[in-house]
Motif scaffolding. Structure first.
Motif, PDB file in Angstrom:
ATOM      1  N   ILE A  35       0.838  -1.193   0.000  1.00  0.00           N
ATOM      2  CA  ILE A  35       0.000   0.000   0.000  1.00  0.00           C
ATOM      3  C   ILE A  35       0.872   1.243   0.000  1.00  0.00           C
ATOM      4  O   ILE A  35       1.833   1.357   0.780  1.00  0.00           O
ATOM      5  N   ASP A  36       0.524   2.171  -0.868  1.00  0.00           N
ATOM      6  CA  ASP A  36       1.221   3.453  -0.967  1.00  0.00           C
ATOM      7  C   ASP A  36       0.856   4.333   0.226  1.00  0.00           C
ATOM      8  O   ASP A  36      -0.319   4.417   0.621  1.00  0.00           O
ATOM      9  N   CYS A  37       1.876   4.990   0.829  1.00  0.00           N
ATOM     10  CA  CYS A  37       1.658   5.872   1.979  1.00  0.00           C
ATOM     11  C   CYS A  37       2.070   7.307   1.661  1.00  0.00           C
ATOM     12  O   CYS A  37       2.472   8.057   2.562  1.00  0.00           O
ATOM     13  N   SER A  38       1.987   7.707   0.400  1.00  0.00           N
ATOM     14  CA  SER A  38       2.381   9.051   0.013  1.00  0.00           C
ATOM     15  C   SER A  38       1.397  10.083   0.568  1.00  0.00           C
ATOM     16  O   SER A  38       0.367   9.746   1.162  1.00  0.00           O
ATOM     17  N   GLU A  39       1.712  11.360   0.367  1.00  0.00           N
ATOM     18  CA  GLU A  39       0.884  12.430   0.925  1.00  0.00           C
ATOM     19  C   GLU A  39      -0.527  12.410   0.348  1.00  0.00           C
ATOM     20  O   GLU A  39      -1.499  12.706   1.047  1.00  0.00           O
ATOM     21  N   LEU A  44      -7.240  13.880   3.471  1.00  0.00           N
ATOM     22  CA  LEU A  44      -8.551  13.590   4.044  1.00  0.00           C
ATOM     23  C   LEU A  44      -9.656  13.964   3.066  1.00  0.00           C
ATOM     24  O   LEU A  44      -9.615  15.006   2.414  1.00  0.00           O
ATOM     25  N   ARG A  45     -10.655  13.087   2.993  1.00  0.00           N
ATOM     26  CA  ARG A  45     -11.816  13.289   2.117  1.00  0.00           C
ATOM     27  C   ARG A  45     -13.069  12.906   2.893  1.00  0.00           C
ATOM     28  O   ARG A  45     -12.997  12.223   3.905  1.00  0.00           O
ATOM     29  N   ASP A  46     -14.205  13.321   2.386  1.00  0.00           N
ATOM     30  CA  ASP A  46     -15.473  12.988   3.035  1.00  0.00           C
ATOM     31  C   ASP A  46     -15.747  11.491   2.904  1.00  0.00           C
ATOM     32  O   ASP A  46     -15.596  10.912   1.819  1.00  0.00           O
ATOM     33  N   ASP A  52     -20.142  13.784   8.236  1.00  0.00           N
ATOM     34  CA  ASP A  52     -19.211  14.528   9.094  1.00  0.00           C
ATOM     35  C   ASP A  52     -18.035  13.669   9.538  1.00  0.00           C
ATOM     36  O   ASP A  52     -17.513  13.820  10.660  1.00  0.00           O
ATOM     37  N   VAL A  53     -17.598  12.728   8.681  1.00  0.00           N
ATOM     38  CA  VAL A  53     -16.445  11.880   8.979  1.00  0.00           C
ATOM     39  C   VAL A  53     -15.454  12.001   7.838  1.00  0.00           C
ATOM     40  O   VAL A  53     -15.834  11.955   6.661  1.00  0.00           O
ATOM     41  N   LYS A  54     -14.172  12.168   8.184  1.00  0.00           N
ATOM     42  CA  LYS A  54     -13.112  12.293   7.197  1.00  0.00           C
ATOM     43  C   LYS A  54     -12.288  11.006   7.165  1.00  0.00           C
ATOM     44  O   LYS A  54     -11.906  10.471   8.216  1.00  0.00           O
ATOM     45  N   THR A  55     -12.030  10.511   5.955  1.00  0.00           N
ATOM     46  CA  THR A  55     -11.175   9.342   5.765  1.00  0.00           C
ATOM     47  C   THR A  55     -10.191   9.629   4.640  1.00  0.00           C
ATOM     48  O   THR A  55     -10.288  10.637   3.943  1.00  0.00           O
ATOM     49  N   SER A  56      -9.269   8.715   4.449  1.00  0.00           N
ATOM     50  CA  SER A  56      -8.255   8.848   3.407  1.00  0.00           C
ATOM     51  C   SER A  56      -8.200   7.572   2.589  1.00  0.00           C
ATOM     52  O   SER A  56      -8.784   6.542   2.947  1.00  0.00           O
ATOM     53  N   HIS A  57      -7.479   7.652   1.470  1.00  0.00           N
ATOM     54  CA  HIS A  57      -7.300   6.458   0.641  1.00  0.00           C
ATOM     55  C   HIS A  57      -6.524   5.379   1.395  1.00  0.00           C
ATOM     56  O   HIS A  57      -6.768   4.183   1.200  1.00  0.00           O
ATOM     57  N   LEU A 135      -4.546  10.258  12.799  1.00  0.00           N
ATOM     58  CA  LEU A 135      -3.759   9.213  13.458  1.00  0.00           C
ATOM     59  C   LEU A 135      -2.881   8.447  12.468  1.00  0.00           C
ATOM     60  O   LEU A 135      -1.708   8.176  12.742  1.00  0.00           O
ATOM     61  N   LEU A 136      -3.425   8.091  11.306  1.00  0.00           N
ATOM     62  CA  LEU A 136      -2.648   7.325  10.325  1.00  0.00           C
ATOM     63  C   LEU A 136      -1.453   8.129   9.823  1.00  0.00           C
ATOM     64  O   LEU A 136      -0.375   7.573   9.584  1.00  0.00           O
ATOM     65  N   LYS A 137      -1.639   9.438   9.684  1.00  0.00           N
ATOM     66  CA  LYS A 137      -0.537  10.270   9.191  1.00  0.00           C
ATOM     67  C   LYS A 137       0.584  10.362  10.212  1.00  0.00           C
ATOM     68  O   LYS A 137       1.774  10.399   9.851  1.00  0.00           O
ATOM     69  N   SER A 138       0.230  10.361  11.503  1.00  0.00           N
ATOM     70  CA  SER A 138       1.261  10.383  12.537  1.00  0.00           C
ATOM     71  C   SER A 138       1.863   8.999  12.770  1.00  0.00           C
ATOM     72  O   SER A 138       3.038   8.882  13.145  1.00  0.00           O
ATOM     73  N   THR A 139       1.067   7.960  12.553  1.00  0.00           N
ATOM     74  CA  THR A 139       1.578   6.599  12.738  1.00  0.00           C
ATOM     75  C   THR A 139       2.483   6.178  11.585  1.00  0.00           C
ATOM     76  O   THR A 139       3.534   5.557  11.803  1.00  0.00           O
ATOM     77  N   PHE A 140       2.102   6.518  10.370  1.00  0.00           N
ATOM     78  CA  PHE A 140       2.901   6.199   9.182  1.00  0.00           C
ATOM     79  C   PHE A 140       3.206   7.510   8.444  1.00  0.00           C
ATOM     80  O   PHE A 140       2.531   7.849   7.468  1.00  0.00           O
ATOM     81  N   PRO A 141       4.195   8.270   8.904  1.00  0.00           N
ATOM     82  CA  PRO A 141       4.481   9.569   8.278  1.00  0.00           C
ATOM     83  C   PRO A 141       4.838   9.411   6.803  1.00  0.00           C
ATOM     84  O   PRO A 141       5.638   8.538   6.439  1.00  0.00           O
ATOM     85  N   PRO A 142       4.269  10.237   5.932  1.00  0.00           N
ATOM     86  CA  PRO A 142       4.557  10.105   4.497  1.00  0.00           C
ATOM     87  C   PRO A 142       5.926  10.666   4.143  1.00  0.00           C
ATOM     88  O   PRO A 142       6.448  11.555   4.826  1.00  0.00           O
ATOM     89  N   LEU A 143       6.498  10.136   3.090  1.00  0.00           N
ATOM     90  CA  LEU A 143       7.765  10.622   2.565  1.00  0.00           C
ATOM     91  C   LEU A 143       7.501  11.875   1.737  1.00  0.00           C
ATOM     92  O   LEU A 143       6.702  11.846   0.797  1.00  0.00           O
TER      93      LEU A 143
END
Length: 647
Positions: A35-39, A44-46, A52-57, A135-143
């Protein structure tokens, strides 16, 4: 003759190939989620399912990996799954691998057998990420500022699979990314990625790409992946004439899961045997089953040892009744039950003077055969393989000849060099001349040979990238005993006006694009069973009301599309004379209905009128209550009265 199962099975443990399911369960499946962890994956997307919940790919990809693992707990508990993240600055902390993976990649979940604790850990991470979107961005910081070379990504996957996957397993990598051009303008990195991917595929690993596209950022595989992930062609492997299909637009977890469902079950060959075109002219082919019934898993026996449960291993032992000792299987012979003993004085000269050698069996005894003789009877001393006998016109293949599921055969270059080229030439000429083949096939060493029709299929491409591969359908032809002639009777024919009225609402309810996706309509009984097991495995509360039966018709949509047309057709049907004719048939005697409602019996008991019931009615009631039914009517009445008083 007794049924096949009574005497014609030789050795259950040694001849597991008699059971088709053994081929699907014998080889383990290994899936590595890359899985790609890029920026852009962290953006965050709806959430499409929650307000009223934000998620990411990245969240969507991890949730898909979690759902696949939860499903495999039921359907493939011996399979293995791993998760590798790339384009992240988090360093790998695991020490389970003999070789560290490349920089900027992180092995979040090493390849291990499916286990509930590992899945629950991922579930807890996703639940926390739903509450805290960052949380995911802090747990798996993107390059940031650069991208990890895809060649290093494929190398890391190769190392992880090498250290954790069984050698005989089916190994696949699910590549999930939303970046269609990770290395713009760098031909060297493209060449490196293609070279390392070739090393990965040569080690027996398949790449299944899942590209995430959005309306704001469409995915164009022609920028990078079409030159790296080249599709397979039927001709020589060096000819890269195919291109990668168009990207799959994935914006929701449902879309990702629906696409993964087609790739979830590995394509395992049922057999790999030689294909004899002529004397001394042999190629190699593999056979694949296109239709397989999915059933419930095999039940296991457990022993309660007080503090824990252990699986009980069962085995079959044959014991001599006289000596009460285990019999060696090599000393066993097999036979079948015959009719009555021959009449005394009957002639035993049949067969004399010929070349046939017969076994002499004493009167009243059974003929017995060794295991090798039974195998010889079944296979006719033929080795596994397919022999081409000739060609026929397609019109000679009748519809009723297809009495069993066909098998799709494809060339296997690993056994005989040039098999693909020869197979492709034969396929091309048979399609050109409009012919079908007639072959004698013995697919497994312990199967019976059968004549088959070899129906050619040309490659066809459809929208969305799905296509039908080029190859042959092997259709087992029935023997004379397999076909029964249907009785021909004169039927009532509907007039053309009634047919036209029915065709109007049928056209409104046709399946879209004329195709039926079976994966979108799972067996409800099996799905309900698996949902209960899944809830039990993860110690969750199972809610029967939340279960959705996907096979249930959408009545609202049906009435909206064709409700008025169906009403008009029904009115025309009621006024038609041919629809109201009742054919006269001879009736058959039915057994009298002796069942009596319990409330009726109780009411007769209250007024003292049980004697008015018949004996069969009293016995039927007592039988339903697990009471004895013997005795005279007075005894039955007394027994019924006692039960009613007690209950």
């Amino acid at each position: 003759m007794p049924p096949f199962d009574d005497w014609n099975i030789i050795d259950e443990e040694e001849d597991e190939e008699l059971q088709d399911a053994a081929f699907f369960e014998g080889k383990r499946d290994v899936i590595l989620f890359c899985i790609d962890c890029s920026e852009s994956m962290h953006e965050l997307r709806d959430d499409p399912n929650y307000d009223d919940v934000k998620t990411s790919h990245l969240f969507t990809a991890l949730e898909a990996a979690m759902q696949i693992q939860k499903k495999k707990v039921i359907v493939g508990p011996n399979d293995s799954v791993g998760i590798v993240l790339f384009n992240t600055t988090r360093s790998s902390e695991t020490k389970n691998h003999a070789t560290e993976i490349k920089k900027n990649s992180f092995a979040y979940q090493p390849i291990t057998i499916i286990s509930a604790p590992a899945i629950q850990e991922l579930i807890q991470l996703l639940d926390a990420a739903r509450e805290d979107p960052d949380l995911l961005k802090s747990t798996f910081p993107p390059l940031t500022g650069k991208k990890m070379p895809m060649g290093d990504v494929f190398t890391s996957c190769n190392w992880v699979l090498r250290d954790g996957a069984p050698k005989t397993a089916t190994k696949r990598v699910f590549l999930i990314t939303d970046d269609d051009n990770p290395h713009p303008g760098s031909k060297q990195l493209v060449t490196s990625a293609r070279t390392t991917l070739l090393d990965l595929t040569q080690s027996g690993v398949q790449i299944e790409p899942f590209f995430i596209a959005t309306p704001e950022k469409p995915f164009e595989p022609s920028k990078f992946y079409s030159s790296v992930l080249l599709s397979n062609v039927l001709n020589d492997e060096d000819e890269d004439t195919g291109v990668l299909p168009e990207s799959i637009s994935i914006t929701r977890i449902d879309d990702l899961l629906s696409q993964m469902r087609f790739h979830e079950v590995p394509k395992r060959a049922l057999f790999s045997i030689p294909f004899q075109l002529a004397d001394g002219f042999v190629i190699s082919i593999k056979g694949y089953g296109l239709v397989t019934e999915q059933r419930k898993g095999i039940y296991k026996y457990f022993i309660d040892l007080g503090d824990h449960m252990e699986v009980a291993n069962s085995r079959t032992v044959y014991v001599d009744e006289d000596q009460q000792a285990e019999v060696d299987k090599t000393e066993m012979v097999y036979g079948m039950a015959l009719g009555t003993a021959p009449v005394e004085g009957a002639s035993d000269d049949e067969g004399e003077g010929g070349d046939t050698v017969c076994r002499v069996v004493p009167t009243g005894k059974r003929p017995f055969y060794t295991a090798d003789e039974i195998r010889s009877f079944r296979t006719l001393d033929l080795e596994p393989g397919i022999k081409l006998l000739g060609f026929k016109d397609p019109i000679e293949l009748a519809f009723e000849d297809n009495v069993k599921h066909s098998v799709f055969i494809y060339p296997d270059e690993s056994k005989y060099s040039g098999s693909k080229r020869t197979f492709a030439a034969l396929l091309k000429k048979m399609i050109e001349k409009k012919k079908i083949g007639l072959v004698l096939a013995l697919t497994r060493s312990n199967f019976a040979p059968v004549f088959c029709a070899m129906l050619p299929q040309a490659e066809s491409t459809e929208e969305g990238g799905w296509n039908e591969p080029a190859g042959f359908h092997l259709i087992p032809l029935p023997f004379a005993d397999d076909i029964r002639a249907a009785p021909l009777e004169t039927a009532f024919r509907a007039p053309d006006e009634l047919k036209d009225a029915a065709r109007l609402w049928i056209d409104k309810l046709c399946v879209k694009d004329g195709t039926y996706p079976p994966d979108s309509h799972p067996n409800p009984a099996l799905a309900y069973h698996n949902a209960q097991l899944q809830a039990s495995a993860f110690r969750e509360e199972f809610d029967p009301e939340a279960f959705e039966d996907l096979t249930r018709p959408k009545y609202d949509m049906i009435h909206k599309r064709a409700g008025n047309l169906m009403k008009e057709w029904k009115r025309a049907l009621l006024t038609d004379e041919s629809a109201n004719v009742v054919p006269v048939t001879t009736g058959s005697k039915r057994k009298a209905d002796v069942s009596v409602d319990e409330a009726e019996i109780r009411s007769k008991h209250e007024v003292g009128a049980l004697a008015k019931l018949r004996v069969d009615q009293l016995k039927d009631f007592l039988k339903s209550k697990s009471q004895p039914v013997s005795g005279k009517k007075a005894e039955l009445i007394e027994r019924v009265s006692d039960w009613l008083d007690a209950h």
